[in-house]
Write an enzyme that holds these catalytic residues in place. Structure first.
Site, PDB file in Angstrom:
ATOM      1  N   GLU A 428       0.838  -1.183   0.000  1.00 14.78           N
ATOM      2  CA  GLU A 428       0.000   0.000   0.000  1.00 14.78           C
ATOM      3  C   GLU A 428       0.884   1.248   0.000  1.00 14.78           C
ATOM      4  O   GLU A 428       1.660   1.468   0.927  1.00 14.78           O
ATOM      5  CB  GLU A 428      -0.856  -0.087   1.272  1.00 14.78           C
ATOM      6  CG  GLU A 428      -1.542   1.139   1.692  1.00 14.78           C
ATOM      7  CD  GLU A 428      -2.143   0.947   3.105  1.00 14.78           C
ATOM      8  OE1 GLU A 428      -1.961  -0.133   3.716  1.00 14.78           O
ATOM      9  OE2 GLU A 428      -2.779   1.890   3.568  1.00 14.78           O
ATOM     10  N   ASP A 504      -3.823  -1.068  10.078  1.00 12.86           N
ATOM     11  CA  ASP A 504      -4.841  -0.128  10.548  1.00 12.86           C
ATOM     12  C   ASP A 504      -6.104  -0.300   9.704  1.00 12.86           C
ATOM     13  O   ASP A 504      -6.195  -1.199   8.872  1.00 12.86           O
ATOM     14  CB  ASP A 504      -4.312   1.312  10.491  1.00 12.86           C
ATOM     15  CG  ASP A 504      -3.890   1.705   9.079  1.00 12.86           C
ATOM     16  OD1 ASP A 504      -4.213   0.953   8.123  1.00 12.86           O
ATOM     17  OD2 ASP A 504      -3.227   2.748   8.927  1.00 12.86           O
ATOM     18  N   ASP A 506      -7.445   1.514   7.304  1.00 14.60           N
ATOM     19  CA  ASP A 506      -7.279   1.649   5.859  1.00 14.60           C
ATOM     20  C   ASP A 506      -6.630   0.407   5.260  1.00 14.60           C
ATOM     21  O   ASP A 506      -7.016  -0.060   4.198  1.00 14.60           O
ATOM     22  CB  ASP A 506      -6.411   2.874   5.535  1.00 14.60           C
ATOM     23  CG  ASP A 506      -7.207   4.160   5.694  1.00 14.60           C
ATOM     24  OD1 ASP A 506      -8.449   4.065   5.784  1.00 14.60           O
ATOM     25  OD2 ASP A 506      -6.578   5.237   5.731  1.00 14.60           O
TER      26      ASP A 506
END
Ligand code: 0RA
Length: 641
Positions: A428, A504, A506
């Site tokens: 990510e 987390d 996200d």
């Protein structure tokens, strides 16, 4: 009928049970678990027939503590009077003569048949013992059998206040069912519940007395298949208020159809039944239904100018997008075709379904213009999406043929070309991508940074998928084919596809999006176990020159407790992968010697499909509920959605 035909029939009627014990497979398919459960269905079918004839409202099925089964109904009771041809009671004839069932007494009404319908005599033949009780004519009649042979004659004693009915208990014969005679609770409960849905108003009680604490369930659905359809749609948003319902009869064929479109469903889910038997392989009833749906909706669409003169018709699959339905037909002489005999073959059924459904559907839609609007709107969208997807696919195909599409620029590929040892990390964001690129072993580890949240493909259509940059990168980097097409293992560039996101919310969301993408785009990737989830640590505890990584809160607490109370230490919390030094990332998350990864497993593909819909759909409530129930099963740890 000629004289010799008549004679043949008589001979058949008088056939004993020897052939059943010699070749049980001929009568019940197998002597494994399927055949064993078939015995119960065979008896229950007789009670259901009695209910369909209008004489029975309650059926009770008990698994007794000794493993035998009892089926009790409050029908008229099997006739007990003397049968002229056999010289025995009608009851004994039904129990000991093959194919005798429907030919005695009632006749005519029997519609079960097909897979079942071989007669209770077959159950008798394959049982260690059978006990029959019949309440009729103010009396209780009982008879006992062993391996199909009566032990003693039919006894009768007065029982004036008992309602009429039949009770059949049996213990399957272990000489026949050599792999065991243990009945499975959920197999029986599933079928009994299905029968209750298919036969509105019939109450079926199912009890299992084997456990110390017996299980008892009651199935009774006044709404029948309408309720069945609503049950199947319970997690979805309905596109119209009432289930569309058709029932009718023509040329001896009874028909019932229930249809419900849903807003947030994109496949069609039509279940067919013939004489209460699920027709997995379809057949003429489903063909008739699909034809009439397509024709009716296209006619209406043209009438309302939703389709212009020069435009093509909507495809049947467009119209059925988001449709859940049940069609149940009762045919006097069903023909079941195919290897598993689960395809209805009677050609006359096609036209009967077409005309009965066509009439009601036209009328219903006439009076419910909003429903028509909504269904057509959805179908037209489906049509456009399918067209766009076809174009996009063509483009992808042409592109890959002409220039064998180049690998995406941001892919840091590995040097090995052997997919078996190659792995790719889907990371990510660029900063984490940077750490991973520096920390990896470039010989066999590739890194693909993905920017932002990739598209939520549950909510979007195929055309958008192919236009999306992140998804394009994924498809070309991995070497995936066209969505939904047969999976070509040899094109896959890595056999370990590792999703590495921050610990987390996200990160969890992106992980779910990626999983959904893989599942929808090419589910074999999941089925074959190519998808993994990386497990980066959350904390680093430093004490002097030693350090320890902790992967969750619990590990951290345990570690801190293990330290001497006067110890000096510092705790670093990693807010994201980007905060880790490349070497830390290697040590904790990427080094095959020391890392832990979770392989994504999906035990039940069908359940998973629903799962992803719930996870990714618009509605929040079912998603919550789902995660609570299925989170562990899917191995999606910490799904903080
Ligand atoms: C033949 C004729 C009649 C009833 C039945 C069979 C019958 C069979 C079973 C098997 C389980 N439960 C059943 N209930 C009824 C009708 C005879 C009459 O006219 O009363």
């Amino acid at each position: 009928m000629t004289t010799s035909d008549y004679g043949a029939q008589q001979i058949q009627v008088l056939e004993g049970l020897d052939p059943v014990r010699k070749r049980p497979g001929m009568y019940i398919g197998t002597t494994g678990p399927r055949g064993l459960h078939h015995l119960v269905y065979e008896v229950v079918d007789n009670s259901i027939d009695e209910a369909l004839a209008g004489y029975c409202t309650h059926i009770e099925v008990d698994i007794n503590s000794d493993g035998s089964v009892t089926i009790i109904d409050n029908g008229r009771g099997i006739p007990t009077d003397l049968h002229p041809t056999t010289g025995k009671s009608a009851l004994e004839t039904v129990m000991t003569v093959l194919h005798a069932g429907a030919k005695f007494g009632g006749g005519g009404y029997k519609v079960s048949g097909g897979l079942h319908g071989v007669g209770v005599s077959v159950v008798n033949a394959l049982s260690e013992w059978v006990n029959v009780r019949v309440w009729r004519d103010q009396k209780i009649h009982t008879q006992h059998y062993e391996k199909g042979i009566p032990v003693g004659s039919l006894e009768a004693s007065p029982d004036p206040n008992h309602p009429t009915g039949t009770s059949i208990s049996f213990l399957p014969d272990t000489d026949i069912f050599t792999v065991g005679i243990e009945f499975d609770y959920s197999t029986l409960s599933g079928r009994l519940r299905e029968l209750a849905y298919l036969n509105a108003g019939v109450q079926i009680t199912f009890s299992d007395y084997r456990p110390e604490e017996p299980h008892i369930e009651i199935y009774c659905y006044e709404g029948g298949i309408k309720e069945y359809v609503l049950y199947m749609c319970r997690q979805k948003e309905l596109l119209h208020q009432d289930v569309i319902y058709v029932s009718g009869e023509k040329n001896g064929v009874q028909l019932e159809v229930a249809l419900q479109w849903c807003v947030d469903a994109y496949s069609d889910n039509l279940l067919g039944f013939a004489n209460n038997i699920r027709t997995i392989d379809g057949g003429t009833h489903l063909e008739g239904l699909k034809t009439v749906l397509t024709r009716t909706m296209n006619n209406i669409a043209r009438k309302r100018n939703k389709i212009k003169d020069n435009e093509p018709n909507l495809g049947g699959e467009n119209i059925r997008e988001g449709l859940t339905g049940v069609i149940s037909v009762k045919v006097p002489e069903p023909e079941f075709e195919g290897q598993t005999k689960t395809k209805l073959g009677n050609t006359e059924v096609r036209g009967i379904v077409d005309s009965l459904v066509g009439e009601v559907l036209n009328e219903y839609l006439e009076f419910n213009p909003h429903v028509v609007e909504n269904i057509l709107e959805k179908a037209i969208q489906a049509f456009k999406a399918a067209e766009a997807a076809r174009h996009a696919r063509e483009l992808v195909r042409r592109k890959s043929v002409l220039e064998s599409s180049p690998l995406p620029g941001k892919l840091a590929d590995c040097s090995t070309r052997d997919p078996e040892e190659a792995e790719i990390y889907l990371v990510e964001g660029d900063s984490a991508g940077g750490s991973a690129k520096q920390g990896r072993d470039r010989r066999f580890q590739a890194i693909l940074p993905l920017r932002g949240k990739i598209l939520n493909i549950e909510k979007t259509d195929d055309a958008k998928i192919y236009k999306n940059n992140e998804i394009q990168s994924l498809i070309t980097a991995l070497g995936l084919g066209i969505k939904g097409e047969e999976f070509d293992d040899s094109q896959l560039r890595y056999h370990r596809i590792v999703i590495m996101t921050d610990a987390d919310v996200d990160g969890a969301h992106i992980r779910t999006l990626l999983l959904t993408f893989f599942y929808r785009y090419q589910r074999e990737l999941v089925d074959r176990g190519y998808i993994y989830i990386a497990c980066p640590p959350l904390y680093k505890v430093e004490r002097g020159r030693n350090h320890t990584y902790c992967y969750n809160e619990r590990e951290l607490q345990e570690h801190l407790h293990s330290l001497p109370s006067n110890a000096n230490y510092t705790i670093q919390r990693f807010k994201g992968l980007g905060e880790m030094m490349p070497v830390q990332l290697w040590d904790t998350t990427m080094n095959p010697e020391t890392r832990t990864m979770k392989r994504v497993e999906i035990e039940d593909a069908a359940e998973a499909d629903r799962v992803f819909t719930v996870l990714m759909g618009d509605r929040v409530a079912p998603r919550r509920e789902f995660i609570e129930i299925y989170g562990p099963k899917l191995n999606l740890i910490d799904l903080d959605i």
